[in-house]
Scaffold this motif. Structure first.
Motif, PDB file in Angstrom:
ATOM      1  N   ILE A  12     -30.541  -1.043  -1.514  1.00 38.15           N
ATOM      2  CA  ILE A  12     -29.948  -1.312  -2.820  1.00 38.15           C
ATOM      3  C   ILE A  12     -30.656  -0.399  -3.804  1.00 38.15           C
ATOM      4  N   ALA A  13     -29.901   0.428  -4.513  1.00 34.33           N
ATOM      5  CA  ALA A  13     -30.500   1.413  -5.414  1.00 34.33           C
ATOM      6  C   ALA A  13     -29.826   1.363  -6.781  1.00 34.33           C
ATOM      7  N   THR A  14     -30.528   1.864  -7.775  1.00 30.81           N
ATOM      8  CA  THR A  14     -29.937   2.005  -9.097  1.00 30.81           C
ATOM      9  C   THR A  14     -28.931   3.153  -9.081  1.00 30.81           C
ATOM     10  N   MET A  25     -26.962   5.982   5.810  1.00 32.59           N
ATOM     11  CA  MET A  25     -27.433   4.637   5.469  1.00 32.59           C
ATOM     12  C   MET A  25     -26.419   3.918   4.603  1.00 32.59           C
ATOM     13  N   GLY A  26     -26.370   2.584   4.775  1.00 37.99           N
ATOM     14  CA  GLY A  26     -25.563   1.758   3.886  1.00 37.99           C
ATOM     15  C   GLY A  26     -26.156   1.752   2.489  1.00 37.99           C
ATOM     16  N   LEU A  27     -25.304   1.629   1.475  1.00 35.46           N
ATOM     17  CA  LEU A  27     -25.774   1.700   0.092  1.00 35.46           C
ATOM     18  C   LEU A  27     -25.039   0.684  -0.768  1.00 35.46           C
ATOM     19  N   ALA A  28     -25.819  -0.099  -1.512  1.00 29.57           N
ATOM     20  CA  ALA A  28     -25.278  -0.946  -2.572  1.00 29.57           C
ATOM     21  C   ALA A  28     -25.912  -0.482  -3.878  1.00 29.57           C
ATOM     22  N   PRO A  33     -31.920  -3.722  -8.682  1.00 28.13           N
ATOM     23  CA  PRO A  33     -31.932  -3.925  -7.234  1.00 28.13           C
ATOM     24  C   PRO A  33     -32.772  -5.106  -6.762  1.00 28.13           C
ATOM     25  N   MET A  34     -33.923  -5.341  -7.385  1.00 27.69           N
ATOM     26  CA  MET A  34     -34.777  -6.446  -6.925  1.00 27.69           C
ATOM     27  C   MET A  34     -34.106  -7.803  -7.142  1.00 27.69           C
ATOM     28  N   GLU A  35     -33.402  -7.963  -8.258  1.00 27.08           N
ATOM     29  CA  GLU A  35     -32.712  -9.229  -8.503  1.00 27.08           C
ATOM     30  C   GLU A  35     -31.595  -9.441  -7.492  1.00 27.08           C
ATOM     31  N   VAL A  36     -30.851  -8.383  -7.181  1.00 24.02           N
ATOM     32  CA  VAL A  36     -29.778  -8.488  -6.189  1.00 24.02           C
ATOM     33  C   VAL A  36     -30.360  -8.761  -4.805  1.00 24.02           C
ATOM     34  N   HIS A  37     -31.423  -8.065  -4.461  1.00 23.85           N
ATOM     35  CA  HIS A  37     -32.110  -8.286  -3.185  1.00 23.85           C
ATOM     36  C   HIS A  37     -32.517  -9.745  -3.036  1.00 23.85           C
ATOM     37  N   ASP A  38     -33.127 -10.309  -4.075  1.00 23.30           N
ATOM     38  CA  ASP A  38     -33.558 -11.705  -4.044  1.00 23.30           C
ATOM     39  C   ASP A  38     -32.361 -12.640  -3.888  1.00 23.30           C
TER      40      ASP A  38
END
Length: 204
Positions: A12-14, A25-28, A33-38
């Protein structure tokens, strides 16, 4: 460097960094990103029976458990001949191997900072006073092999694996996702950083 990291299949990247992610690689893309990851991790953790099916705690009749030890009603197995001493704390999703001893004020299965999965201790381990073993935060379990000795005030962080016959000296800190082989000697006060691998028979 993502191209050198094993086991990473997606990130997950900005928006500003998305162009740097390799094509394979897959990309969101997300502003935070940290909030989405959590949020993804918590959603997966809260999906019933996806990561774990609850069961009533099982304590072998031959295990010795002090009356002041803290053991949850669910998701713990304590096998034959184990000893849980005064004020030891066991979290959920923990297996204590046969004849393993948890000394006073030790903690096994402490919550990691994300998804809590589990902790498995092998046979005839010694976990001395003040030692904390965290549950895994990602896939699998934090695992301690057979005949392992963790001296006083040792910290074993999430998702680490310690091989049979290894001894860890007092006050040592084992980071997350560390792999330590068999018959390793870790001296007092050592720091083993996140993700490191220590081979069989090594001395630190």
């Amino acid at each position: 460097d993502l191209t050198r990291r094993r086991g990473v299949s997606a990130v997950i990247a900005t928006p500003d960094l998305a162009c740097l992610v390799p094509d394979h690689m897959g990309l969101a893309v997300a502003a935070s990103p940290m909030e989405v990851h959590d949020a993804i991790h918590r959603h997966l953790a809260e999906t019933p029976d996806r990561l774990w099916t609850d069961f009533k705690t099982v304590i072998s009749p031959s295990a010795r458990v002090h009356s002041t030890a803290v053991i949850p009603d669910l998701n713990v197995r304590i096998l034959d001949g184990a000893e849980i001493m005064a004020l030891a704390v066991i979290g959920e999703r923990v297996v204590i191997g046969a004849e393993t001893r948890l000394h006073s004020h030790s903690s096994v299965g402490a919550e990691a900072y994300e998804i809590v999965r589990g902790t498995i201790l092998g046979r005839r381990c010694e976990v001395l006073s003040g030692t904390v073993i965290s549950s895994s935060a990602f896939a699998g379990s934090t695992q301690i092999g057979d005949h392992v000795v963790l001296d006083g005030n040792v910290t074993v962080s999430h998702d680490s694996v310690i091989g049979d016959g290894t001894r860890v000296g007092g006050g040592s800190w084992i980071g997350g996702r560390v792999s330590i082989g068999r018959d390793v000697s870790v001296g007092p006060g050592c720091v083993v950083g996140n993700g490191l691998r220590i081979g069989n028979g090594a001395k630190l």
